[in-house]
Design a protein around this motif. Sequence first.
Motif, short mmCIF file in Angstrom:
data_model
loop_
_atom_site.label_atom_id
_atom_site.label_comp_id
_atom_site.label_asym_id
_atom_site.label_seq_id
_atom_site.Cartn_x
_atom_site.Cartn_y
_atom_site.Cartn_z
N LEU A 179 -17.26 102.13 57.52
CA LEU A 179 -16.34 101.04 57.82
C LEU A 179 -17.06 99.69 57.80
CD1 LEU A 179 -14.19 102.51 60.74
CD2 LEU A 179 -13.45 102.05 58.40
N LEU A 180 -18.27 99.69 58.37
CA LEU A 180 -19.05 98.46 58.38
C LEU A 180 -19.40 98.03 56.96
CD1 LEU A 180 -20.02 96.65 60.70
CD2 LEU A 180 -22.24 97.79 60.58
N GLN A 181 -19.77 99.00 56.13
CA GLN A 181 -20.08 98.68 54.73
C GLN A 181 -18.86 98.12 54.03
OE1 GLN A 181 -23.31 99.32 52.80
NE2 GLN A 181 -22.09 97.66 51.92
N LYS A 182 -17.72 98.69 54.31
CA LYS A 182 -16.48 98.21 53.70
C LYS A 182 -16.19 96.77 54.12
CE LYS A 182 -11.57 99.39 53.20
NZ LYS A 182 -10.48 100.35 53.60
N ALA A 183 -16.42 96.47 55.38
CA ALA A 183 -16.20 95.11 55.88
C ALA A 183 -17.18 94.13 55.23
CB ALA A 183 -16.36 95.09 57.39
N PHE A 184 -18.44 94.53 55.12
CA PHE A 184 -19.44 93.66 54.52
C PHE A 184 -19.16 93.43 53.03
CE2 PHE A 184 -22.77 95.13 57.85
CZ PHE A 184 -22.22 94.27 58.78
N ASP A 185 -18.76 94.47 52.35
CA ASP A 185 -18.42 94.34 50.92
C ASP A 185 -17.25 93.38 50.74
OD1 ASP A 185 -20.42 96.07 50.17
OD2 ASP A 185 -19.11 97.82 49.95
N ASP A 241 -30.68 99.54 64.26
CA ASP A 241 -29.33 99.39 63.69
C ASP A 241 -29.03 97.94 63.35
OD1 ASP A 241 -28.86 102.08 63.81
OD2 ASP A 241 -27.56 102.01 65.59
N SER A 242 -29.57 97.00 64.12
CA SER A 242 -29.38 95.57 63.83
C SER A 242 -29.98 95.22 62.48
CB SER A 242 -30.01 94.73 64.93
OG SER A 242 -29.89 93.35 64.64
N ASP A 243 -31.20 95.69 62.24
CA ASP A 243 -31.85 95.44 60.95
C ASP A 243 -31.10 96.11 59.81
OD1 ASP A 243 -33.74 94.01 62.29
OD2 ASP A 243 -35.41 95.38 61.88
N ARG A 244 -30.66 97.33 60.05
CA ARG A 244 -29.94 98.09 59.01
C ARG A 244 -28.66 97.36 58.60
NH1 ARG A 244 -27.39 104.25 59.63
NH2 ARG A 244 -26.36 104.30 57.57
N ALA A 245 -27.90 96.89 59.59
CA ALA A 245 -26.64 96.20 59.30
C ALA A 245 -26.88 94.90 58.55
CB ALA A 245 -25.88 95.94 60.60
N ALA A 246 -27.91 94.15 58.97
CA ALA A 246 -28.20 92.88 58.30
C ALA A 246 -28.59 93.11 56.85
CB ALA A 246 -29.32 92.15 59.05
N LYS A 247 -29.41 94.11 56.61
CA LYS A 247 -29.82 94.41 55.24
C LYS A 247 -28.63 94.86 54.39
CE LYS A 247 -34.71 95.42 56.08
NZ LYS A 247 -35.81 96.41 56.00
N MET A 248 -27.71 95.60 55.00
CA MET A 248 -26.51 96.03 54.28
C MET A 248 -25.71 94.82 53.79
SD MET A 248 -25.14 99.20 56.64
CE MET A 248 -23.48 99.06 55.98
N PHE A 249 -25.56 93.84 54.68
CA PHE A 249 -24.77 92.67 54.33
C PHE A 249 -25.46 91.82 53.27
CE2 PHE A 249 -23.20 88.28 55.68
CZ PHE A 249 -22.06 88.37 54.88
N THR A 251 -27.57 92.83 51.04
CA THR A 251 -27.48 93.56 49.78
C THR A 251 -26.10 93.42 49.15
OG1 THR A 251 -29.13 95.18 50.51
CG2 THR A 251 -27.70 95.83 48.69
N ALA A 252 -25.06 93.47 50.00
CA ALA A 252 -23.69 93.30 49.49
C ALA A 252 -23.51 91.91 48.89
CB ALA A 252 -22.70 93.53 50.63
N LEU A 253 -24.08 90.90 49.52
CA LEU A 253 -23.98 89.54 49.00
C LEU A 253 -24.69 89.40 47.66
CD1 LEU A 253 -24.61 87.46 52.25
CD2 LEU A 253 -22.52 87.42 50.89
N ILE A 254 -25.89 89.95 47.58
CA ILE A 254 -26.68 89.84 46.34
C ILE A 254 -25.99 90.57 45.19
CG2 ILE A 254 -28.88 90.44 45.26
CD1 ILE A 254 -30.13 90.05 48.09
N ASN A 255 -25.49 91.76 45.48
CA ASN A 255 -24.79 92.53 44.43
C ASN A 255 -23.55 91.79 43.94
OD1 ASN A 255 -26.67 94.59 44.61
ND2 ASN A 255 -25.44 95.85 45.98
N TYR A 283 -36.98 91.44 53.26
CA TYR A 283 -35.76 91.30 54.04
C TYR A 283 -34.58 90.75 53.23
CZ TYR A 283 -38.78 92.21 58.01
OH TYR A 283 -39.66 92.79 58.88
N GLY A 284 -34.84 89.88 52.32
CA GLY A 284 -33.78 89.39 51.45
C GLY A 284 -33.05 88.17 51.99
N THR A 285 -32.62 87.35 51.06
CA THR A 285 -31.80 86.17 51.33
C THR A 285 -30.84 86.01 50.17
OG1 THR A 285 -33.53 85.04 52.61
CG2 THR A 285 -31.87 83.66 51.61
N SER A 286 -29.62 85.62 50.48
CA SER A 286 -28.62 85.39 49.44
C SER A 286 -28.22 83.92 49.45
CB SER A 286 -27.39 86.25 49.68
OG SER A 286 -26.34 85.90 48.80
#
Length: 445
Positions: A179-185, A241-249, A251-255, A283-286
Amino acid sequence: MKWISTCLLLAVVANVNAVKAATIAVIDSGLDYKHEFITPNLWTNANEVEDRRDNDGNGYQDDVHGWNFAEQNGMIIDYKYLGTFSSDCKKYFDIQGKYFLKQATEAEIAWMKEKVKDPAFIKEMGKFGNFVHGTHVAGITIRESNNNVMGIKLIPTEVKLWYNGLASMATMKADRWALLQKAFDALAGQQMNLLTDIARFAAYHKADVANGSFGTGFNQAKMITDNAYKIIFFKKPDAVDSDRAAKMFITALINAGQKFVAAAPDTLFVFAAGNDGMSNDDYGTSPANIKADNVITVGATYKNEFFAPFSNYGTKMVDIAAPGMLIKSSIPGNDYLEVSGTSQASPYVANVAAKIKAANPKLKPSEIKKILMGTVDAKGFLKEKVSTGGIVNSERAVVAAQMSKTIGVTLAIAKAKFSVRDAETERSDVNAKGVIAVPLSPMFQ
């Protein structure tokens, strides 16, 4: 000698000034188009007049000097904020500059430390920073050039964070991370759809370069993702989990961002690396981490002396460095201010990129990027910070561009490297460790 003759340099400069100026789209918080420094280099849509009609038929009514995508109108700055800020905002930047130069008094440093604890001041600085940011960046893009600057307002002066729809999603019976991935996407898609519209606007008006001193870094992402996690999981995230969620978002932005830069293939996008002092490789930046032939990412230095301690870095994800500390430039109201950030380094490179395009209008974005990266001054302190290991050399880059009119880009770069010496280093006592920083909007770098 290993540098070009004065006569040849003058001939190159004269030739560059004789050609049509290149256009830079400044994707930012808007710009003061009445500013004394901006007006002479202001881009104007020759097919549009301010008459509440869409004269050129591109879907943007009165896009005379650009477009406000934040409020969907032709007002690329909101002058209602002019004169509304306390003197403490400018005072903070002034003292911060003195602090960098080891010239701040103990009383001034104490004042800064107290101000950063004041929520009201932080809020005011956020609005002030957003209001002046675009004009400051625009001034850097046109400095000592014939470059034209187009204003594109992306971020409103007062920014509100996004959480709409998450509460209803939290009631769904599904894997919480899915669900979180869906929201971030969804959020990433929404943001990049807007940026894609901006890219199409820039492409329609044939912008040669687009500067992006904005973005979402790892720490900024957490401002969004930690709250989203709490709504979806009904608890605060732990560190993992905080790091995991941030990286998910991120990554979604970059993609999702690939379609953004692809919408203007004839435009070179220059992105600020970010101000977290972190590795974009890890860590990534978009949008800084978007990789494409028409994208170049910039880290910040103090002149050509050392790498800025606040600047993001990465030998894979950050391409080049440029001065980004204590940069004096225009702010609304015919005023000027010294500001530090990769936001200031990025337009420095955008400025040079436009000069390269003016020197040889036939160059493609990938070739402009190649010239920028191939003509740097190599610096030992940048070896582990940016992929080129160097800082931009404006003079050498323009000479290479001029030479590329008659020979290939690779050979032009080689000849320019032989002909134009590195910029001289003026050593100082500046030591910027322990920077007392006040962040601007989470979107700005």
